[in-house]
Design a protein around this motif. Structure first.
Motif, short mmCIF file in Angstrom:
data_model
loop_
_atom_site.label_atom_id
_atom_site.label_comp_id
_atom_site.label_asym_id
_atom_site.label_seq_id
_atom_site.Cartn_x
_atom_site.Cartn_y
_atom_site.Cartn_z
N PRO A 9 0.83 -1.20 0.00
CA PRO A 9 0.00 0.00 0.00
C PRO A 9 0.86 1.26 0.00
CG PRO A 9 -0.24 -1.24 2.09
CD PRO A 9 0.54 -2.09 1.15
N GLY A 10 0.56 2.18 -0.90
CA GLY A 10 1.32 3.43 -0.96
C GLY A 10 2.52 3.38 -1.87
N SER A 11 2.73 2.26 -2.57
CA SER A 11 3.94 2.15 -3.39
C SER A 11 3.81 2.88 -4.73
CB SER A 11 4.29 0.67 -3.62
OG SER A 11 3.21 -0.02 -4.20
N GLY A 12 2.60 3.37 -5.07
CA GLY A 12 2.46 4.18 -6.28
C GLY A 12 1.69 3.53 -7.41
N LYS A 13 1.04 2.41 -7.14
CA LYS A 13 0.31 1.69 -8.20
C LYS A 13 -0.79 2.56 -8.81
CE LYS A 13 -0.94 -1.56 -5.30
NZ LYS A 13 -0.39 -1.03 -4.03
N GLY A 14 -1.59 3.16 -7.93
CA GLY A 14 -2.71 3.97 -8.41
C GLY A 14 -2.27 5.25 -9.11
N THR A 15 -1.09 5.73 -8.77
CA THR A 15 -0.56 6.95 -9.40
C THR A 15 -0.07 6.65 -10.82
OG1 THR A 15 0.06 7.87 -7.26
CG2 THR A 15 1.24 8.74 -9.19
N GLN A 16 0.57 5.51 -11.00
CA GLN A 16 1.11 5.16 -12.33
C GLN A 16 0.03 4.60 -13.26
OE1 GLN A 16 4.25 5.95 -13.23
NE2 GLN A 16 4.69 6.71 -11.16
N GLY A 126 -0.67 10.84 4.14
CA GLY A 126 -0.84 12.10 3.42
C GLY A 126 -1.69 11.97 2.17
N ARG A 127 -2.22 10.75 1.91
CA ARG A 127 -2.96 10.51 0.67
C ARG A 127 -4.38 11.07 0.73
NH1 ARG A 127 -3.11 4.63 -2.02
NH2 ARG A 127 -3.96 3.90 -0.01
N TRP A 128 -4.78 11.76 -0.32
CA TRP A 128 -6.17 12.23 -0.50
C TRP A 128 -6.62 11.76 -1.87
CZ3 TRP A 128 -9.21 15.28 2.84
CH2 TRP A 128 -8.56 15.67 4.03
N THR A 136 -5.47 10.55 -7.35
CA THR A 136 -4.80 10.50 -6.06
C THR A 136 -3.90 11.71 -5.86
OG1 THR A 136 -4.76 8.11 -6.22
CG2 THR A 136 -3.28 9.09 -4.63
N TYR A 137 -3.97 12.30 -4.69
CA TYR A 137 -3.11 13.43 -4.34
C TYR A 137 -2.34 13.11 -3.06
CZ TYR A 137 -6.27 15.92 -7.49
OH TYR A 137 -7.00 16.31 -8.58
N HIS A 138 -1.38 13.98 -2.74
CA HIS A 138 -0.65 13.85 -1.48
C HIS A 138 -0.38 15.24 -0.93
CE1 HIS A 138 2.48 12.92 1.42
NE2 HIS A 138 2.06 11.68 1.38
N GLU A 198 10.69 4.00 -4.97
CA GLU A 198 11.03 5.05 -4.00
C GLU A 198 11.34 6.37 -4.70
OE1 GLU A 198 14.17 3.68 -1.46
OE2 GLU A 198 13.05 1.89 -0.89
N LYS A 199 11.60 6.32 -5.99
CA LYS A 199 11.95 7.54 -6.73
C LYS A 199 10.71 8.37 -7.04
CE LYS A 199 16.33 6.06 -8.51
NZ LYS A 199 16.93 5.31 -9.62
N PRO A 200 10.90 9.64 -7.44
CA PRO A 200 9.74 10.48 -7.77
C PRO A 200 8.92 9.90 -8.92
CG PRO A 200 11.75 11.81 -7.59
CD PRO A 200 12.17 10.37 -7.54
#
Ligand code: ADP
Ligand code: ADP
Ligand code: ADP
Length: 213
Positions: A9-16, A126-128, A136-138, A198-200
């Motif tokens: 959870p939080g690793s960036g799946k939904g962002t990518q 920090g996720r919204w 998804t935002y932070h 872990e990268k941007p």
């Protein structure tokens, strides 16, 4: 392309996901989003899933396998798909193999969002999110233009009830115990690509594009 995204959870799946989806014209199937929608609608599926989700435990294999089996029939999924958050157990992975075999297709790549646990609490708390679109935002890493408001629609953002430090602990335990074996399952098939999660976000995106090109 037929892709699986796996990571804690939080690793960036939904962002990518939306970026990959648009680049390759795929459908995006996120079991967490589908389950939350069912909980919100108080459907029979939602009623069964709610308690486990609130505790940060996995819901039963049969429930999620059922929703994926239905979703794979959607016309938008026939050219390819992104499975985000599924499979999360080896049993789910085996059932997925059966579902795909039945349809005469195969998984092309498993994108493994590799990241240290220590980074995830700050990301999760920090996720919204904008529930209806999944955007998804932070608060710190990807703030909306106006705090608490979706950039595109102007609608309010929410925080997930399970995005607390305490529930994250259970979710991480479930990840290590039940989902890491899924990564090994696909490593044996030789289709896992590790991402530097872990990268941007832009650096993760360019690695994804490299892996899929
Ligand atoms: P995250 O995006 O933080 O990784 P998800 O939104 O994918 O989390 O999942 C939220 C919750 O939904 C999980 O904690 C679990 O209870 C349930 N869930 C989602 N996908 C699955 C799955 N494939 N198997 C079992 N439970 C799932
Ligand atoms: P997942 O779907 O794997 O649970 P998300 O994509 O929702 O993870 O990301 C979790 C939080 O971290 C979100 O608030 C998101 O804006 C933020 N985030 C995503 N990717 C990165 C990144 N590479 N660097 C910093 N923050 C990120
Ligand atoms: P309850 O009636 O128990 O409060 P809700 O209808 O508020 O249940 O939904 C349960 C949780 O799921 C809430 O935290 C809600 O904000 C969240 N939620 C609902 N839909 C989504 C979605 N599409 N994406 C993320 N979270 C959602």
């Amino acid at each position: 392309k037929r892709l699986i995204l796996v990571g804690p959870p939080g690793s960036g799946k939904g962002t990518q996901s939306p970026i990959i989806k648009d680049e390759f014209c795929l459908c995006h199937l996120a079991t967490g989003d589908m389950l939350r929608a069912a909980v919100a609608a108080k459907s029979p599926l939602g009623v069964k899933a709610k308690e486990a989700m609130e505790k940060g435990e996995l819901v039963s294999d049969d429930l999620v396998v059922g929703i994926i089996d239905d979703a794979l029939n959607k016309p938008s999924c026939q050219k390819g798909f992104i499975l985000d958050g599924f499979p999360r157990t080896v049993v789910q992975a085996q059932k997925l193999d059966e579902m795909l075999e039945k349809r005469g297709v195969k998984v092309d790549k498993v994108l493994n969002f590799a990241i240290d646990d220590a980074i995830l609490e700050e990301r999760i708390t920090g996720r919204w999110i904008h529930p209806s679109s999944g955007r998804t935002y932070h608060t710190k890493f990807a703030p909306p233009k106006v705090p608490g408001v979706d950039d595109v629609t102007g609608e309010p953002l929410i925080q997930r009830k399970d995005d607390t430090a305490a529930v994250l602990k259970s979710r991480l335990e479930a990840f290590h115990k039940q989902t890491e074996p899924v990564i090994d399952y696909y490593k044996k098939k030789g289709i896992v690509a590790n991402l530097p999660a872990e990268k941007p976000p832009p650096e993760v995106t360019s690695e994804v594009k490299k892996v899929l090109s």
